[in-house]
Design an enzyme around this catalytic site. Structure first.
Site: not given
Ligand code: AMP
Ligand code: TRP
Length: 390
Positions: A114, A258, A261
């Protein structure tokens, strides 16, 4: 009565979930809530550590709640609440601030990411450029002093010196930008993992189901729990992270990254995307990147991962054998996948739309959740304060 495992996880109210979040996180929580004491928290105090619009926050919290409830988190089985509704989170966070070394916080990868700064300008000026710049100014001055009109020799010098000076200005601009960034970083961003530790430790949590990126924060939570216990006496359970089993879902538009958003809308499928949008995004998904030599390209692999999650067994088999004997047509695969996802998301979307019409009911679920969470949090906090002599 055999006590069940206690589970805590939190999600930031970002306003919308994508299928990566669903497959990577929520799906696991749905399984856990059947067998364990689960607490799922909408972590709004975490979401304010970056720039945000205060007028939008209540809607973001509401949307997060809609997503979780529509996906199947059940307030009869799990406690679902909003972090800021239980003030003990910030109170414990303060107390934990006093046992957490700053050095541990600075080591966190997410903090480093960050605050990291992408330099816009390279240092392409060398010592001879500097000397030339300085000498040019000297020559100009001398010419002015001499009243010389012979400028033919100077013009070339000035052209090179000006280029050097322009590069210098770029560097100054880059440094000012960096300085501005350094000076606007908030303490909350550094201290964020302490609040996360407070979330987890308040509920004497055993297991924290999170994505890989949060593993380091759970490790720090363990360190903080141990430090507290050894300084003030056994108080906290030292929790464990449980990483989701699901494969990483990759971006549709750039399957080497990956799904996230922050990459932009064409990269992800939101759980709330309309059937038209889902079909369009999948039809544009990249399939042909990379390897020739027999191995599946990352884009095709990602589509197969999704088909296995959403498609019917017969269909999965059909496309797998078509891939094996090289008769596969990606337009057909994409169409089948889009159909399967649209179909699977339909009940979720209907349920979400119904819930959205009943905001009072949704807020009541969250308020009831806070009422259940709070006594647990108060009990731990009282114990902590007593141990600390407060
Ligand atoms: P985040 O929105 O990145 O904080 O992710 C929230 C949850 O979703 C976390 O447990 C991440 O591991 C899971 N997550 C986010 N993006 C992915 C992805 N592309 N594939 C699998 N799991 C994801
Ligand atoms: N930091 C987590 C994330 O960004 C969210 C979070 C906050 C969390 N508190 C938590 C996750 C407690 C698990 C347990 O994803």
């Amino acid at each position: 009565m055999a006590s069940k495992l206690k589970i805590f996880s939190g999600i930031q109210p970002t306003g919308m979930l994508h299928i990566g979040n669903y497959l990577g996180a929520i799906k696991q929580w749905l399984i856990l809530q059947e067998t364990s004491d689960c607490i799922f928290c909408v972590v709004d105090y975490h979401a304010i550590t970056v720039k945000y619009e205060p007028e939008e926050m209540q809607q973001r919290i509401f949307n997060a709640a809609l997503d979780y409830l529509a996906a199947g988190l059940d307030p009869k089985k799990s406690i679902i609440f909003v972090q800021s509704h239980v003030p003990e989170h910030s109170e414990l966070a303060w107390l934990l601030n006093t046992v957490t070394p700053v050095g541990e916080l600075r080591r966190m990868t997410q903090w480093k990411d960050k605050i990291s700064y992408e330099p816009k300008f390279e240092i392409s000026i060398n010592d001879s450029d500097f000397r030339h710049l300085k000498n040019t100014w000297k020559v100009i001055n001398e010419n002015i002093l001499n009243g010389s009109n012979d400028i033919s020799n100077i013009t070339n010098r000035i052209s090179r010196a000006t280029k050097t000076a322009e590069k210098l200005l770029d560097l100054v601009e880059g440094m000012l930008e960096f300085d501005a960034k350094l000076n606007t970083i908030k303490a909350g961003l550094l201290n964020y993992p302490i609040l996360m530790a407070a979330d987890i430790l308040l509920y004497k949590t055993h297991i924290v189901p999170v994505g890989e990126d949060q593993q380091q924060h759970v490790e720090l939570t363990r360190t903080i729990a141990r430090k507290f216990n050894s300084q003030f006496g056994e108080t906290f359970i030292v929790p464990k992270a449980q990483l989701s089993q699901a494969q990483r879902i990759m971006s549709l538009a750039d399957p080497t990254k990956k799904m996230s958003k922050s990459l932009g809308p064409k990269h992800y499928l939101a759980l709330t995307d309309t059937p038209g949008t889902i079909r369009e995004k999948i039809s544009r998904a990249v399939t042909d990147v990379g390897s020739e030599g027999g191995e599946m390209s990352p884009g095709v692999k990602n589509l197969f991962v999704l088909l296995k999650e959403f498609g019917a067994p017969a269909e999965i088999k059909k496309f797998e054998s078509a891939y094996a004997d090289k008769t596969i047509r990606y337009s057909e695969l994409k169409e089948a996948l889009a159909d399967a996802i649209v179909k699977k998301l339909n009940p979720f979307q209907n349920k979400r739309a119904d819930l959205a019409k009943e905001p009072k009911k949704v807020w009541k679920i969250l308020n009831d959740g806070a009422k259940k969470a709070r006594p647990i949090a108060q009990k731990t906090l009282a114990e902590v304060k007593k141990k600390m002599g407060l």
